[in-house]
Design a protein around this motif. Structure first.
Motif, PDB file in Angstrom:
ATOM      1  N   ASP A  41       0.825  -1.202   0.000  1.00  0.00           N
ATOM      2  CA  ASP A  41       0.000   0.000   0.000  1.00  0.00           C
ATOM      3  C   ASP A  41       0.863   1.257   0.000  1.00  0.00           C
ATOM      4  OD1 ASP A  41      -2.262  -1.519   0.001  1.00  0.00           O
ATOM      5  OD2 ASP A  41      -2.669  -1.296   2.143  1.00  0.00           O
ATOM      6  N   ARG A  42       2.151   1.117   0.294  1.00  0.00           N
ATOM      7  CA  ARG A  42       3.048   2.262   0.296  1.00  0.00           C
ATOM      8  C   ARG A  42       3.236   2.759  -1.128  1.00  0.00           C
ATOM      9  NH1 ARG A  42       7.373  -0.364   4.345  1.00  0.00           N
ATOM     10  NH2 ARG A  42       6.148  -0.184   6.215  1.00  0.00           N
ATOM     11  N   ASN A  43       3.473   4.040  -1.257  1.00  0.00           N
ATOM     12  CA  ASN A  43       3.617   4.641  -2.570  1.00  0.00           C
ATOM     13  C   ASN A  43       5.094   4.853  -2.890  1.00  0.00           C
ATOM     14  OD1 ASN A  43       3.523   6.152  -4.871  1.00  0.00           O
ATOM     15  ND2 ASN A  43       2.139   7.695  -4.070  1.00  0.00           N
ATOM     16  N   TYR A  44       5.562   4.199  -3.943  1.00  0.00           N
ATOM     17  CA  TYR A  44       6.952   4.338  -4.390  1.00  0.00           C
ATOM     18  C   TYR A  44       6.971   5.001  -5.765  1.00  0.00           C
ATOM     19  CZ  TYR A  44       7.818   1.199  -0.512  1.00  0.00           C
ATOM     20  OH  TYR A  44       7.880   0.645   0.731  1.00  0.00           O
ATOM     21  N   GLU A  45       6.189   6.054  -5.899  1.00  0.00           N
ATOM     22  CA  GLU A  45       6.014   6.727  -7.181  1.00  0.00           C
ATOM     23  C   GLU A  45       7.332   7.229  -7.765  1.00  0.00           C
ATOM     24  OE1 GLU A  45       3.898  10.760  -8.813  1.00  0.00           O
ATOM     25  OE2 GLU A  45       2.936   9.700  -7.161  1.00  0.00           O
ATOM     26  N   LYS A  46       8.182   7.817  -6.940  1.00  0.00           N
ATOM     27  CA  LYS A  46       9.456   8.347  -7.443  1.00  0.00           C
ATOM     28  C   LYS A  46      10.338   7.238  -7.983  1.00  0.00           C
ATOM     29  CE  LYS A  46       9.549  12.517  -4.678  1.00  0.00           C
ATOM     30  NZ  LYS A  46      10.263  13.322  -3.706  1.00  0.00           N
ATOM     31  N   LEU A  47      10.461   6.148  -7.240  1.00  0.00           N
ATOM     32  CA  LEU A  47      11.280   5.030  -7.696  1.00  0.00           C
ATOM     33  C   LEU A  47      10.675   4.389  -8.943  1.00  0.00           C
ATOM     34  CD1 LEU A  47      13.775   3.256  -7.135  1.00  0.00           C
ATOM     35  CD2 LEU A  47      12.235   1.719  -5.918  1.00  0.00           C
ATOM     36  N   ASN A  48       9.353   4.258  -8.976  1.00  0.00           N
ATOM     37  CA  ASN A  48       8.699   3.618 -10.119  1.00  0.00           C
ATOM     38  C   ASN A  48       8.932   4.380 -11.417  1.00  0.00           C
ATOM     39  OD1 ASN A  48       7.762   1.511  -8.567  1.00  0.00           O
ATOM     40  ND2 ASN A  48       5.795   2.486  -8.158  1.00  0.00           N
ATOM     41  N   LYS A  49       9.167   5.683 -11.331  1.00  0.00           N
ATOM     42  CA  LYS A  49       9.483   6.457 -12.530  1.00  0.00           C
ATOM     43  C   LYS A  49      10.793   6.002 -13.169  1.00  0.00           C
ATOM     44  CE  LYS A  49       7.323  10.900 -11.380  1.00  0.00           C
ATOM     45  NZ  LYS A  49       7.646  12.319 -11.155  1.00  0.00           N
ATOM     46  N   LEU A  50      11.629   5.320 -12.395  1.00  0.00           N
ATOM     47  CA  LEU A  50      12.927   4.859 -12.889  1.00  0.00           C
ATOM     48  C   LEU A  50      12.939   3.368 -13.252  1.00  0.00           C
ATOM     49  CD1 LEU A  50      15.009   6.993 -10.458  1.00  0.00           C
ATOM     50  CD2 LEU A  50      15.375   6.945 -12.927  1.00  0.00           C
ATOM     51  N   ASN A  51      11.789   2.732 -13.266  1.00  0.00           N
ATOM     52  CA  ASN A  51      11.737   1.308 -13.621  1.00  0.00           C
ATOM     53  C   ASN A  51      12.292   1.028 -15.016  1.00  0.00           C
ATOM     54  OD1 ASN A  51      10.812   0.177 -11.245  1.00  0.00           O
ATOM     55  ND2 ASN A  51       8.663   0.394 -11.794  1.00  0.00           N
ATOM     56  N   TRP A  52      12.264   2.022 -15.882  1.00  0.00           N
ATOM     57  CA  TRP A  52      12.798   1.866 -17.240  1.00  0.00           C
ATOM     58  C   TRP A  52      14.304   1.558 -17.236  1.00  0.00           C
ATOM     59  CZ3 TRP A  52      16.651   5.264 -18.503  1.00  0.00           C
ATOM     60  CH2 TRP A  52      16.715   6.455 -17.780  1.00  0.00           C
ATOM     61  N   LEU A  53      14.989   1.848 -16.123  1.00  0.00           N
ATOM     62  CA  LEU A  53      16.424   1.558 -16.025  1.00  0.00           C
ATOM     63  C   LEU A  53      16.733   0.058 -16.023  1.00  0.00           C
ATOM     64  CD1 LEU A  53      17.915   3.972 -13.333  1.00  0.00           C
ATOM     65  CD2 LEU A  53      18.611   3.769 -15.717  1.00  0.00           C
ATOM     66  N   GLN A  54      15.759  -0.752 -15.597  1.00  0.00           N
ATOM     67  CA  GLN A  54      16.017  -2.184 -15.454  1.00  0.00           C
ATOM     68  C   GLN A  54      16.515  -2.792 -16.765  1.00  0.00           C
ATOM     69  OE1 GLN A  54      13.118  -4.427 -12.894  1.00  0.00           O
ATOM     70  NE2 GLN A  54      11.964  -2.523 -13.182  1.00  0.00           N
ATOM     71  N   GLY A  55      17.574  -3.581 -16.633  1.00  0.00           N
ATOM     72  CA  GLY A  55      18.126  -4.250 -17.794  1.00  0.00           C
ATOM     73  C   GLY A  55      19.621  -4.063 -17.904  1.00  0.00           C
ATOM     74  N   HIS A  56      20.151  -4.433 -19.062  1.00  0.00           N
ATOM     75  CA  HIS A  56      21.591  -4.408 -19.344  1.00  0.00           C
ATOM     76  C   HIS A  56      21.870  -3.293 -20.345  1.00  0.00           C
ATOM     77  CE1 HIS A  56      25.593  -6.225 -19.945  1.00  0.00           C
ATOM     78  NE2 HIS A  56      25.423  -5.935 -21.230  1.00  0.00           N
ATOM     79  N   TRP A  57      22.758  -2.358 -19.997  1.00  0.00           N
ATOM     80  CA  TRP A  57      23.097  -1.204 -20.823  1.00  0.00           C
ATOM     81  C   TRP A  57      24.596  -1.208 -21.108  1.00  0.00           C
ATOM     82  CZ3 TRP A  57      19.105   2.264 -22.025  1.00  0.00           C
ATOM     83  CH2 TRP A  57      17.920   2.096 -21.306  1.00  0.00           C
ATOM     84  N   GLU A  58      24.969  -0.762 -22.316  1.00  0.00           N
ATOM     85  CA  GLU A  58      26.389  -0.746 -22.688  1.00  0.00           C
ATOM     86  C   GLU A  58      26.727   0.482 -23.523  1.00  0.00           C
ATOM     87  OE1 GLU A  58      27.430  -4.183 -24.985  1.00  0.00           O
ATOM     88  OE2 GLU A  58      27.177  -5.563 -23.296  1.00  0.00           O
ATOM     89  N   LYS A  97      22.544   1.588  -5.330  1.00  0.00           N
ATOM     90  CA  LYS A  97      21.198   1.324  -4.824  1.00  0.00           C
ATOM     91  C   LYS A  97      20.385   2.597  -4.996  1.00  0.00           C
ATOM     92  CE  LYS A  97      21.810  -2.639  -2.315  1.00  0.00           C
ATOM     93  NZ  LYS A  97      21.367  -3.843  -2.917  1.00  0.00           N
ATOM     94  N   LEU A  98      19.247   2.470  -5.638  1.00  0.00           N
ATOM     95  CA  LEU A  98      18.258   3.544  -5.693  1.00  0.00           C
ATOM     96  C   LEU A  98      17.161   3.133  -4.720  1.00  0.00           C
ATOM     97  CD1 LEU A  98      17.873   4.297  -9.494  1.00  0.00           C
ATOM     98  CD2 LEU A  98      18.452   5.931  -7.720  1.00  0.00           C
ATOM     99  N   THR A  99      17.019   3.890  -3.635  1.00  0.00           N
ATOM    100  CA  THR A  99      16.100   3.497  -2.574  1.00  0.00           C
ATOM    101  C   THR A  99      15.156   4.637  -2.233  1.00  0.00           C
ATOM    102  OG1 THR A  99      17.835   2.097  -1.651  1.00  0.00           O
ATOM    103  CG2 THR A  99      15.954   2.551  -0.238  1.00  0.00           C
ATOM    104  N   GLN A 100      13.860   4.330  -2.204  1.00  0.00           N
ATOM    105  CA  GLN A 100      12.887   5.328  -1.777  1.00  0.00           C
ATOM    106  C   GLN A 100      12.477   5.029  -0.350  1.00  0.00           C
ATOM    107  OE1 GLN A 100       9.643   6.281  -4.412  1.00  0.00           O
ATOM    108  NE2 GLN A 100       8.584   7.446  -2.825  1.00  0.00           N
ATOM    109  N   ASN A 101      12.598   6.051   0.507  1.00  0.00           N
ATOM    110  CA  ASN A 101      12.192   5.983   1.900  1.00  0.00           C
ATOM    111  C   ASN A 101      11.255   7.166   2.127  1.00  0.00           C
ATOM    112  OD1 ASN A 101      11.890   5.535   4.584  1.00  0.00           O
ATOM    113  ND2 ASN A 101      14.010   5.992   5.144  1.00  0.00           N
ATOM    114  N   GLU A 102       9.981   6.862   2.347  1.00  0.00           N
ATOM    115  CA  GLU A 102       8.949   7.898   2.411  1.00  0.00           C
ATOM    116  C   GLU A 102       8.957   8.663   1.085  1.00  0.00           C
ATOM    117  OE1 GLU A 102       6.780   7.997   4.921  1.00  0.00           O
ATOM    118  OE2 GLU A 102       7.834   6.444   6.029  1.00  0.00           O
TER     119      GLU A 102
END
Length: 177
Positions: A41-58, A97-102
């Motif tokens: 139920d917690r809101n991780y809106e800021k972190l979720n905006k960065l979900n596009w980072l997931q994966g392998h980049w070169e 680590k990208l971590t959202q706290n509050e």
């Protein structure tokens, strides 16, 4: 509140006819209801905006290969690693680590061989749908780290700040593989 929680609450309160048992049952029910609360139920809106980072980049450079790997660790954390390979040797490695706290989103980087291998935190200072700035004005270099989503398969990572008293900036264009 779901039906199951109400059933527990109702059965505990109504089954016990003794006033002391009713009070005890009500307290137990309240504790159960609070402990059954979903963590999601917690809101991780800021972190979720960065979900596009997931994966392998070169990025292939004349000096070698720059790699970033990102994965979702849990609802509040993305973990990453960056390394640079020059021919056959890894000459730079850092874990991130990208971590959202509050409401606060932090970028925490641990660079092997620097800062006694302790993490350095950078706080999110600016964001929109495509650009995210993390800053730590007290760090020697960089003081600012920026991730910019160019499109679904390209990003630009920029580190900047003062280095030996002069403004400095380095940008890297990475492609998702």
């Amino acid at each position: 509140m779901n039906v199951f929680r109400w059933q527990i609450f109702y059965s505990i309160v109504t089954v016990n006819k003794h006033p002391t048992m009713k009070t005890t049952s009500a307290i137990i029910s309240l504790v159960l209801l609070i402990s059954c609360q979903k963590k999601s139920d917690r809101n991780y809106e800021k972190l979720n905006k960065l979900n596009w980072l997931q994966g392998h980049w070169e990025q292939k450079l004349p000096e070698g290969l720059l790699v970033e790997n990102w994965k979702k660790e849990n609802d509040s954390t993305l973990s990453g690693e960056t390394y640079f390979i020059n021919t056959k040797d890894t000459v730079h490695y850092e874990s991130i680590k990208l971590t959202q706290n509050e409401e606060e989103l932090n970028y925490s980087a641990t660079v092997t061989g620097q800062n006694n291998d302790q993490p350095i935190d950078f706080k999110l200072t600016s964001d929109n749908d495509r650009t995210f700035d993390f800053e730590n004005p007290t760090h020697d270099y960089p003081q600012k780290i920026t991730y910019k989503k160019v499109n679904a398969s390209q990003l630009t990572a920029t580190i900047s700040g003062k280095q030996q008293g002069k403004n400095s900036e380095e940008s890297y264009s990475l492609t998702k593989k």
